[in-house]
Design a protein around this motif. Sequence first.
Motif, mmCIF file in Angstrom:
data_model
loop_
_atom_site.group_PDB
_atom_site.id
_atom_site.type_symbol
_atom_site.label_atom_id
_atom_site.label_comp_id
_atom_site.label_asym_id
_atom_site.label_seq_id
_atom_site.Cartn_x
_atom_site.Cartn_y
_atom_site.Cartn_z
ATOM 1 N N LYS A 1 -24.594 43.636 -1.526
ATOM 2 C CA LYS A 1 -23.819 43.179 -2.528
ATOM 3 C C LYS A 1 -23.257 41.737 -2.184
ATOM 4 O O LYS A 1 -22.286 41.099 -2.966
ATOM 5 N N ARG B 1 -22.744 37.784 -2.045
ATOM 6 C CA ARG B 1 -23.001 36.597 -2.614
ATOM 7 C C ARG B 1 -23.046 35.719 -1.625
ATOM 8 O O ARG B 1 -21.938 35.081 -1.038
ATOM 9 N N TYR C 1 -18.720 36.153 -1.261
ATOM 10 C CA TYR C 1 -18.259 37.168 -1.750
ATOM 11 C C TYR C 1 -18.937 38.387 -0.961
ATOM 12 O O TYR C 1 -19.941 38.372 -0.632
#
Length: 135
Positions: free
Chosen positions: A8, A10, A126
């Motif tokens: 997940k 970024r 992120y």
Amino acid sequence: MMPTLNNKDRIVVDKISVNFAEPKRGDVVIIKYPADTRVKYVKRIAAIAGDRVKIEDNKFYLNGRSQEETYIKDKYIKGYLSEVVVPDNTIFVLGDNRNESIDSRFNDVGFVNKKLIVGKAILKIYPLDKFERIR
């Protein structure tokens, strides 16, 4: 690419400099999967054109020297690769999670033409508490 990147995460990708600068060993790049260029992978450049690579005794060898790879997930590397030379205009890529990675060790990826490099991963942005430069 664990532990460098997780599912997940970024990232910021530099898509411009790859058109002007030669790829470097250790760069984390986004490539088009050679067997289906609609699919993209994130991999680390392990070797460039002219380099000799092999995997033996759980170690990755570059130009005859065992490499100290502090960023890989497992110290044990499944499989064996007899010494090969990276052809002109190609790169040899490996995932940091070697035992779960589809990379240049497999025929459907193999040596990746430099034209299939989409960009270089430069920042993880992120999750925010993991913000860092990608190395």
